[in-house]
Design a protein around this motif. Structure first.
Motif, PDB file in Angstrom:
ATOM      1  N   SER A  39       0.708  -1.337  -0.049  1.00  0.00           N
ATOM      2  CA  SER A  39      -0.113   0.085   0.008  1.00  0.00           C
ATOM      3  C   SER A  39       0.840   1.206   0.121  1.00  0.00           C
ATOM      4  O   SER A  39       0.512   2.116  -0.184  1.00  0.00           O
ATOM      5  CB  SER A  39      -0.783   0.213   1.036  1.00  0.00           C
ATOM      6  OG  SER A  39      -0.130   0.075   2.391  1.00  0.00           O
ATOM      7  N   GLY A  40       2.205   1.337   0.404  1.00  0.00           N
ATOM      8  CA  GLY A  40       2.970   2.357   0.638  1.00  0.00           C
ATOM      9  C   GLY A  40       3.003   3.052  -0.727  1.00  0.00           C
ATOM     10  O   GLY A  40       3.092   4.342  -0.734  1.00  0.00           O
ATOM     11  N   ILE A  41       3.255   2.542  -1.928  1.00  0.00           N
ATOM     12  CA  ILE A  41       3.219   3.374  -3.200  1.00  0.00           C
ATOM     13  C   ILE A  41       2.001   4.108  -3.398  1.00  0.00           C
ATOM     14  O   ILE A  41       1.901   5.191  -3.945  1.00  0.00           O
ATOM     15  CB  ILE A  41       3.901   2.323  -4.322  1.00  0.00           C
ATOM     16  CG1 ILE A  41       3.883   3.066  -5.464  1.00  0.00           C
ATOM     17  CG2 ILE A  41       2.865   1.384  -4.644  1.00  0.00           C
ATOM     18  CD1 ILE A  41       5.033   4.074  -5.379  1.00  0.00           C
ATOM     19  N   TYR A  45       1.087   8.578  -3.424  1.00  0.00           N
ATOM     20  CA  TYR A  45       0.364   9.521  -4.322  1.00  0.00           C
ATOM     21  C   TYR A  45      -1.104   9.827  -3.859  1.00  0.00           C
ATOM     22  O   TYR A  45      -1.957  10.063  -4.858  1.00  0.00           O
ATOM     23  CB  TYR A  45       0.329   8.791  -5.644  1.00  0.00           C
ATOM     24  CG  TYR A  45       1.775   8.790  -6.280  1.00  0.00           C
ATOM     25  CD1 TYR A  45       2.190   9.863  -7.071  1.00  0.00           C
ATOM     26  CD2 TYR A  45       2.765   7.768  -5.959  1.00  0.00           C
ATOM     27  CE1 TYR A  45       3.304   9.891  -7.694  1.00  0.00           C
ATOM     28  CE2 TYR A  45       4.019   7.688  -6.686  1.00  0.00           C
ATOM     29  CZ  TYR A  45       4.440   8.795  -7.409  1.00  0.00           C
ATOM     30  OH  TYR A  45       5.483   8.899  -7.956  1.00  0.00           O
ATOM     31  N   ALA A  46      -1.316   9.491  -2.816  1.00  0.00           N
ATOM     32  CA  ALA A  46      -2.734   9.769  -2.409  1.00  0.00           C
ATOM     33  C   ALA A  46      -3.140  11.234  -2.594  1.00  0.00           C
ATOM     34  O   ALA A  46      -2.326  12.147  -2.340  1.00  0.00           O
ATOM     35  CB  ALA A  46      -3.266   9.222  -0.798  1.00  0.00           C
ATOM     36  N   SER A  51       0.112   9.034 -12.419  1.00  0.00           N
ATOM     37  CA  SER A  51       0.129   8.561 -13.951  1.00  0.00           C
ATOM     38  C   SER A  51       1.427   7.901 -14.216  1.00  0.00           C
ATOM     39  O   SER A  51       1.758   6.903 -14.838  1.00  0.00           O
ATOM     40  CB  SER A  51      -0.457   9.466 -14.934  1.00  0.00           C
ATOM     41  OG  SER A  51      -1.530  10.048 -14.688  1.00  0.00           O
ATOM     42  N   LYS A  52       2.716   8.851 -13.799  1.00  0.00           N
ATOM     43  CA  LYS A  52       4.000   8.475 -14.456  1.00  0.00           C
ATOM     44  C   LYS A  52       4.272   6.942 -13.577  1.00  0.00           C
ATOM     45  O   LYS A  52       5.132   6.289 -14.282  1.00  0.00           O
ATOM     46  CB  LYS A  52       4.930   9.703 -14.136  1.00  0.00           C
ATOM     47  CG  LYS A  52       6.220   9.282 -14.630  1.00  0.00           C
ATOM     48  CD  LYS A  52       7.327  10.468 -14.122  1.00  0.00           C
ATOM     49  CE  LYS A  52       8.586  10.335 -14.930  1.00  0.00           C
ATOM     50  NZ  LYS A  52       9.458   9.088 -14.258  1.00  0.00           N
ATOM     51  N   ALA A  53       4.214   7.299 -12.351  1.00  0.00           N
ATOM     52  CA  ALA A  53       4.522   5.842 -11.529  1.00  0.00           C
ATOM     53  C   ALA A  53       3.943   4.642 -11.866  1.00  0.00           C
ATOM     54  O   ALA A  53       4.418   3.571 -12.021  1.00  0.00           O
ATOM     55  CB  ALA A  53       4.606   6.056 -10.146  1.00  0.00           C
ATOM     56  N   TYR A  54       2.480   4.873 -12.158  1.00  0.00           N
ATOM     57  CA  TYR A  54       1.690   3.818 -12.831  1.00  0.00           C
ATOM     58  C   TYR A  54       2.064   3.075 -14.182  1.00  0.00           C
ATOM     59  O   TYR A  54       2.384   2.051 -14.097  1.00  0.00           O
ATOM     60  CB  TYR A  54       0.394   4.259 -12.761  1.00  0.00           C
ATOM     61  CG  TYR A  54      -0.521   3.164 -13.319  1.00  0.00           C
ATOM     62  CD1 TYR A  54      -1.345   2.089 -12.634  1.00  0.00           C
ATOM     63  CD2 TYR A  54      -0.876   3.217 -14.803  1.00  0.00           C
ATOM     64  CE1 TYR A  54      -2.167   1.264 -13.261  1.00  0.00           C
ATOM     65  CE2 TYR A  54      -1.827   2.227 -15.242  1.00  0.00           C
ATOM     66  CZ  TYR A  54      -2.363   1.332 -14.453  1.00  0.00           C
ATOM     67  OH  TYR A  54      -3.048   0.308 -15.374  1.00  0.00           O
TER      68      TYR A  54
END
Length: 229
Positions: A39-41, A45-46, A51-54
């Motif tokens: 859940s950390g990642i 971005y909460a 978009s970029k990380a995904y």
């Protein structure tokens, strides 16, 4: 009408978690704890654009096809995006502050325990427990021998019910592990071998008592590992 970044930013808690991927706003409150990557990642971005990380990890269609339609909140109002909101979230250092004790949930492998010990123990204690006799040749060979053991991955095998139990000298263990004898355990914990015995009993593992503690084994580990004492 799209959803403003001001509204999205308010949903930045584990109990109320929105993220943006490719201009679509998703509610990941329920999904985050089940995310295979942790859940950390997602929490990082909460309330922000992920978009970029995904896209560095997943196909663009995965999130929309995996989540129920009820978790798709809508689309972002592009005109509401500010320079501050568009910035990537700050990186949080994973280095341990000297003296801090990390959560066991953050440990992935045995090397994480080594890093934590180096941070927590005094220089004298760390030097004693991280080293070995004379030129360390045997210590190095032990490490390289373990590295030669390969694990054969079995993809998509059902591992819901597995059994790691075995026996050692006629004693049942929950896993094929035991605690090797080591001197000066009180450098690490005030209770020394007593605390080692308690922890090993709780885990269902064996303890090897060092030679000069053997006469006091009954005092140290009575009713814990009587067959090994």
């Amino acid at each position: 009408m799209g959803i403003s970044v001001q509204e999205i930013s308010q949903h930045n808690l584990p109990s109320d978690l929105w993220i943006v991927v490719d201009n679509t706003v998703y509610d990941l409150t329920e999904f985050a704890p089940e995310h295979p990557g942790g859940s950390g990642i997602i929490l990082k971005y909460a309330g922000r654009d992920a978009s970029k990380a995904y896209s560095e990890i997943h196909a663009s269609s995965l999130i929309s096809s995996s989540l129920p339609s009820s978790k798709i909140i809508g689309t972002i109002d592009l005109s509401s995006i500010t320079d501050e909101w568009a910035k990537p979230p700050p990186e949080v250092s994973k280095a341990l502050t000297p003296g801090s004790k990390p959560s066991l949930d953050n440990f992935i492998n045995t090397y994480d325990f080594v890093s934590a010990a180096e941070s927590l123990l005094t220089p004298k204690t760390w030097a004693f427990y991280s080293s070995a006799a004379t030129d360390l040749i045997t210590k190095g060979r032990n490490t390289s021998t373990y590295a030669d053991i390969g694990l054969r991955p079995r993809i998509l095998m059902n591992v819901k019910n597995i059994n790691t139990r075995t026996t050692m000298l006629g004693n049942e263990l929950n896993m094929p592990l035991f605690c090797s004898p080591a001197a000066m355990a009180k450098l690490v914990h005030p209770q020394g071998e007593r605390e080692l015995a308690r922890g090993l009993k709780s885990a269902g593992l064996a303890m090897t008592v060092k030679s000069f503690e053997y006469p006091r084994c009954g005092e140290r580990a009575s009713n814990i590992f009587p067959t090994l004492c």
